[in-house]
Design a protein around this motif. Structure first.
Motif, PDB file in Angstrom:
ATOM      1  N   SER A 108       9.501 -29.673  43.153  1.00  0.00           N
ATOM      2  CA  SER A 108       9.622 -28.388  42.455  1.00  0.00           C
ATOM      3  C   SER A 108      11.076 -27.943  42.320  1.00  0.00           C
ATOM      4  N   LYS A 109      11.939 -28.346  43.258  1.00  0.00           N
ATOM      5  CA  LYS A 109      13.348 -27.944  43.126  1.00  0.00           C
ATOM      6  C   LYS A 109      14.005 -28.624  41.926  1.00  0.00           C
ATOM      7  N   THR A 110      13.786 -29.928  41.785  1.00  0.00           N
ATOM      8  CA  THR A 110      14.405 -30.626  40.650  1.00  0.00           C
ATOM      9  C   THR A 110      13.736 -30.197  39.335  1.00  0.00           C
ATOM     10  N   ALA A 111      12.469 -29.862  39.409  1.00  0.00           N
ATOM     11  CA  ALA A 111      11.782 -29.361  38.209  1.00  0.00           C
ATOM     12  C   ALA A 111      12.377 -28.020  37.783  1.00  0.00           C
ATOM     13  N   THR A 112      12.745 -27.210  38.770  1.00  0.00           N
ATOM     14  CA  THR A 112      13.356 -25.905  38.462  1.00  0.00           C
ATOM     15  C   THR A 112      14.727 -26.100  37.817  1.00  0.00           C
ATOM     16  N   GLN A 113      15.513 -27.037  38.362  1.00  0.00           N
ATOM     17  CA  GLN A 113      16.828 -27.301  37.758  1.00  0.00           C
ATOM     18  C   GLN A 113      16.677 -27.760  36.308  1.00  0.00           C
ATOM     19  N   ALA A 114      15.723 -28.671  36.086  1.00  0.00           N
ATOM     20  CA  ALA A 114      15.479 -29.158  34.719  1.00  0.00           C
ATOM     21  C   ALA A 114      15.058 -28.012  33.810  1.00  0.00           C
ATOM     22  N   LYS A 115      14.229 -27.143  34.321  1.00  0.00           N
ATOM     23  CA  LYS A 115      13.715 -26.034  33.500  1.00  0.00           C
ATOM     24  C   LYS A 115      14.826 -25.045  33.134  1.00  0.00           C
ATOM     25  N   ILE A 126      19.127 -34.003  30.956  1.00  0.00           N
ATOM     26  CA  ILE A 126      18.568 -34.066  32.308  1.00  0.00           C
ATOM     27  C   ILE A 126      18.648 -35.531  32.700  1.00  0.00           C
ATOM     28  N   ASP A 127      19.465 -35.857  33.691  1.00  0.00           N
ATOM     29  CA  ASP A 127      19.628 -37.288  34.001  1.00  0.00           C
ATOM     30  C   ASP A 127      19.634 -37.647  35.483  1.00  0.00           C
ATOM     31  N   HIS A 128      20.041 -36.710  36.337  1.00  0.00           N
ATOM     32  CA  HIS A 128      20.233 -37.122  37.730  1.00  0.00           C
ATOM     33  C   HIS A 128      18.911 -37.415  38.442  1.00  0.00           C
ATOM     34  N   VAL A 129      17.946 -36.533  38.249  1.00  0.00           N
ATOM     35  CA  VAL A 129      16.619 -36.763  38.838  1.00  0.00           C
ATOM     36  C   VAL A 129      15.602 -36.512  37.728  1.00  0.00           C
ATOM     37  N   THR A 130      15.131 -37.579  37.120  1.00  0.00           N
ATOM     38  CA  THR A 130      14.229 -37.402  35.991  1.00  0.00           C
ATOM     39  C   THR A 130      13.276 -38.572  35.849  1.00  0.00           C
ATOM     40  N   PRO A 131      11.989 -38.389  35.552  1.00  0.00           N
ATOM     41  CA  PRO A 131      11.300 -37.100  35.532  1.00  0.00           C
ATOM     42  C   PRO A 131      11.411 -36.423  36.900  1.00  0.00           C
ATOM     43  N   SER A 132      11.352 -35.118  36.908  1.00  0.00           N
ATOM     44  CA  SER A 132      11.558 -34.350  38.140  1.00  0.00           C
ATOM     45  C   SER A 132      10.665 -34.858  39.258  1.00  0.00           C
ATOM     46  N   LYS A 133      11.209 -34.870  40.491  1.00  0.00           N
ATOM     47  CA  LYS A 133      10.453 -35.453  41.615  1.00  0.00           C
ATOM     48  C   LYS A 133       9.777 -34.401  42.479  1.00  0.00           C
ATOM     49  N   ILE A 189      23.657 -23.626  38.078  1.00  0.00           N
ATOM     50  CA  ILE A 189      24.307 -22.528  38.815  1.00  0.00           C
ATOM     51  C   ILE A 189      25.294 -21.797  37.903  1.00  0.00           C
ATOM     52  N   ALA A 190      25.917 -22.534  36.967  1.00  0.00           N
ATOM     53  CA  ALA A 190      26.792 -21.876  35.976  1.00  0.00           C
ATOM     54  C   ALA A 190      25.963 -20.955  35.076  1.00  0.00           C
ATOM     55  N   ILE A 191      24.814 -21.446  34.659  1.00  0.00           N
ATOM     56  CA  ILE A 191      23.938 -20.631  33.795  1.00  0.00           C
ATOM     57  C   ILE A 191      23.497 -19.367  34.537  1.00  0.00           C
ATOM     58  N   ASP A 192      23.068 -19.536  35.792  1.00  0.00           N
ATOM     59  CA  ASP A 192      22.640 -18.381  36.593  1.00  0.00           C
ATOM     60  C   ASP A 192      23.762 -17.368  36.741  1.00  0.00           C
ATOM     61  N   ASP A 193      24.985 -17.882  36.947  1.00  0.00           N
ATOM     62  CA  ASP A 193      26.119 -16.979  37.143  1.00  0.00           C
ATOM     63  C   ASP A 193      26.441 -16.222  35.855  1.00  0.00           C
ATOM     64  N   LEU A 194      26.337 -16.925  34.717  1.00  0.00           N
ATOM     65  CA  LEU A 194      26.578 -16.249  33.432  1.00  0.00           C
ATOM     66  C   LEU A 194      25.547 -15.147  33.210  1.00  0.00           C
ATOM     67  N   ILE A 195      24.293 -15.428  33.558  1.00  0.00           N
ATOM     68  CA  ILE A 195      23.237 -14.416  33.410  1.00  0.00           C
ATOM     69  C   ILE A 195      23.546 -13.220  34.316  1.00  0.00           C
ATOM     70  N   ARG A 196      23.934 -13.540  35.556  1.00  0.00           N
ATOM     71  CA  ARG A 196      24.239 -12.481  36.533  1.00  0.00           C
ATOM     72  C   ARG A 196      25.397 -11.597  36.049  1.00  0.00           C
ATOM     73  N   ARG A 197      26.353 -12.214  35.335  1.00  0.00           N
ATOM     74  CA  ARG A 197      27.500 -11.456  34.820  1.00  0.00           C
ATOM     75  C   ARG A 197      27.214 -10.809  33.468  1.00  0.00           C
ATOM     76  N   TYR A 224      21.165 -32.589  48.752  1.00  0.00           N
ATOM     77  CA  TYR A 224      21.060 -31.126  48.805  1.00  0.00           C
ATOM     78  C   TYR A 224      21.510 -30.448  47.513  1.00  0.00           C
ATOM     79  N   LEU A 225      21.910 -31.244  46.533  1.00  0.00           N
ATOM     80  CA  LEU A 225      22.393 -30.644  45.278  1.00  0.00           C
ATOM     81  C   LEU A 225      21.249 -30.071  44.452  1.00  0.00           C
ATOM     82  N   THR A 226      20.040 -30.209  44.946  1.00  0.00           N
ATOM     83  CA  THR A 226      18.904 -29.628  44.226  1.00  0.00           C
ATOM     84  C   THR A 226      18.670 -28.180  44.650  1.00  0.00           C
ATOM     85  N   GLU A 227      19.461 -27.696  45.611  1.00  0.00           N
ATOM     86  CA  GLU A 227      19.345 -26.279  45.988  1.00  0.00           C
ATOM     87  C   GLU A 227      19.890 -25.422  44.848  1.00  0.00           C
TER      88      GLU A 227
END
Lengths: 427, 175
Positions: free
Chosen positions: A71-78, A62-69, A39-47, B26-29
């Motif tokens: 599409s949402k966690t895969a997007t965060q990793a990407k 990438i550590d919290h959910v890995t390998p991604s479980k 979300i920090a990266i997205d905000d920097l891009i937006r600004r 929900y932190l994956t949103e």
């Protein structure tokens, strides 16, 4: 008047004091993971500010959910992966090389005495084990850290803990920190640094010191801090041997960060560990602690060994020693998540993984996983877990689940007995 | 500058943690807006309904000591923000949560227990509402036909963050 370690670090890293009581510090390490950084990266891009202050001072995993479980966690990793590539962040750890941030980054030698360290993760206080000021911060502070290499803090006061005595058999750093949190409460160190001194700490390995500092946040602490000594130098030596002529020279340099004898403390708390016993939490707050012997007949459904608190090799060795030749109790599930690939590999070479598997444990890849109820061992409603993690909040490991925090030894003993159990009879 | 105030949600317990405010699953949103339905989902308090009208209409949260303890997740202030809650008043805050609120241009205001007790006496008032003046350092509680003003202090830095609309804009101008 002398200075505390935090005061010395604040003084040497001060950029300015924009308002009385607020200090903006220069950062030595900005650590990132895939949950709070995208979300920090997205905000920097937006600004239209998609930049980094110094790619060599930014480390990402990438550590919290890995390998991604999914599409949402895969997007965060990407998002994290693409950003690291785009900005030439070389210390980026992806699937196969990734592990729990607060175990992985120290293992790579990224943290040094006197450093300022931030990460969008509350357990960043772990890195204070190296004599650093290391604080968890939110995504906005992280975003500014990435962009500008600075972070604003209120100057924290320091509580000094004099921890003395030889740890009795079956009692470890985890028991010490749970005992301390039980004593001072979940906000006993809010806006405070917890500085650890004394013969018990001097005798601890870096792994144990990390366990100790890791849970400073559970008392509200900004950072845990241990004094750099020869143990610190020995741990870092493979990474610093080109910087110093000898270990003694390194120690002399790092000693500048030790608190002065006449430093001014908010409080001084004496802890005698010689009578300490294995400690366990019983409620939904980390300060709700009891001795294991005072928790008879507390059945469990799952045992979880891992996390940034207790997923290191030393922890696996202790648990394996107890589990060797024994089996999980009927109806108890055991999950081991070594904190980094290196730990997993060394555990394999030492035969520890065999011991766990023969006992009936499932061995997962390194990840934060079940600790915060994201993957790899989430509890069902009404289930109870004996866990080496750091937080027992209601629902933490899954909605309606209950977590008891304990040392790896107590978790291993509990695995065998199917209820919270005293490890000392197995040692 | 943002104005703070409106209907109050009373959460009468200490140590309300970030996992109760927004569970980790929900932190994956990826967007803040997607967090909206999950506000305070795991919080169990007598009479509290995370999905009820009092939660939905709230603009201010009133709570006790050590509010926001636990995780560093800024998702906690964000889930409040997307639900229209821009101020939390409590006896004390966990450091990271408090800073996250101001970093987002929102307010985390500490009041002494005696003042909080007076405000909590309005918990049963259907029309309980608070208006907050950050510059003046005052808040006025309205409810049950009564009105009372309390004064508070926030640091000059936090005040500057609220004025600037958050830390990114402030830091970008100044560093």
């Amino acid at each position: 008047m002398g200075k505390t370690t935090a005061e010395k670090i604040f003084e040497t890293h001060l950029v300015n004091e924009p308002f009385p009581g607020t200090k903006v510090l220069r950062l030595d390490a900005v650590l990132c993971h895939e949950i709070t950084t995208p979300i920090a990266i997205d905000d920097l891009i937006r600004r239209d500010k998609d930049r980094v202050f110094d790619p060599t001072k930014i480390k990402a995993v990438i550590d919290h959910v890995t390998p991604s479980k999914d599409s949402k966690t895969a997007t965060q990793a990407k998002i994290l992966r693409d950003w690291a590539r785009r900005h030439n962040i070389r210390d980026f750890f992806d699937v196969g090389a990734n592990g729990v941030c607060h175990a992985l980054f120290p293992e790579k030698g990224f943290i040094r005495p006197g450093y300022t360290v931030i990460m969008g993760d509350s357990h960043t206080c772990t890195h204070g084990a190296f004599g650093a000021f290391a604080a968890g911060i939110g995504t906005t502070d992280l975003e500014v850290g990435i962009l500008k290499g600075v972070c604003a803090f209120r100057q924290p006061k320091t509580i000094r803990f004099n921890v003395n005595g030889q740890l009795p058999t079956g009692v470890y750093a985890k028991d010490v920190i749970l005992h301390i949190i039980g004593k001072i409460g979940v906000n006993g160190a809010t806006d405070r640094v917890m500085e650890f001194h004394g013969s018990t700490i001097d005798a601890m390995t870096m792994e144990s010191r990390m366990t100790l500092c890791n849970m400073a946040i559970e008392a509200g602490g900004t950072s845990g801090i241990c004094m750099p000594d020869m143990t610190t130098v020995e741990f870092l030596w493979p990474f610093i041997q080109d910087e110093f002529a000898s270990k003694e020279v390194a120690l002399a340099d790092y000693s500048q960060w030790k608190a002065d004898a006449d430093a001014d403390y908010d409080q001084v708390i004496e802890i005698d560990v010689t009578t300490l016993q294995p400690v366990v939490t019983f409620g939904y707050k980390p300060d709700q602690t009891k001795f294991v012997v005072d928790m008879p007949d507390s059945p469990i459904d799952q045992v979880y060994l891992g996390s940034c608190t207790n997923g290191r090799l030393e922890d696996l060795r202790i648990a394996a020693r107890i589990l060797k030749g024994r089996k999980l109790a009927p109806n108890v599930r055991g999950i081991l998540s070594p904190a980094t690939p290196k730990i997993q590999q060394e555990a394999m070479h030492e035969g520890l993984i065999d011991i766990f598997m023969e006992a009936g444990f499932c061995v997962t890849n390194p990840t934060c996983g079940a600790c915060l109820g994201m993957s790899n061992g989430v509890l069902a409603e009404g289930e109870v877990c004996a866990s080496t993690t750091n937080r027992n909040f209601m629902g933490r490991m899954g909605k309606g689940g209950m977590v008891h925090l304990m040392s790896p030894a107590t978790a291993a003993a509990s695995a065998i007995e199917g209820k919270i159990a005293d490890p000392r009879k197995y040692l | 500058m943002k104005t703070f105030g409106g209907p109050v949600l009373f959460l009468d317990r200490s140590d309300i943690n970030t996992d109760e405010i927004i569970p980790a699953k929900y932190l994956t949103e990826i967007t803040k807006e997607d967090l909206k339905p999950y506000i305070l989902e795991d919080l169990k308090l007598p009479g509290f309904d995370a999905k009820g009208p009092k939660t939905r209409n709230a603009r201010v949260i009133l709570s006790r000591a050590n509010f926001g303890c636990g995780s560093s997740r800024e998702h906690a202030p964000w889930v409040f923000e997307v639900n229209g809650i821009t101020a939390v008043i409590a006896e004390s805050f966990a450091r990271i949560f408090r800073q996250n609120m101001f970093n987002c241009g929102m307010a985390a205001i500490e009041l002494p227990k005696a003042d909080l007790d007076q405000i909590f006496s309005h918990a049963g008032d259907e029309d309980a509402s608070m208006s907050i003046d950050i510059q003046a350092g005052t808040m006025t509680m309205n409810g049950g036909g009564k009105q009372k003003t309390f004064s508070f202090e926030i640091s000059p830095f936090d005040k500057a963050l609220v004025t600037a609309g958050g830390w990114v804009d402030y830091a970008d101008k100044n560093y």
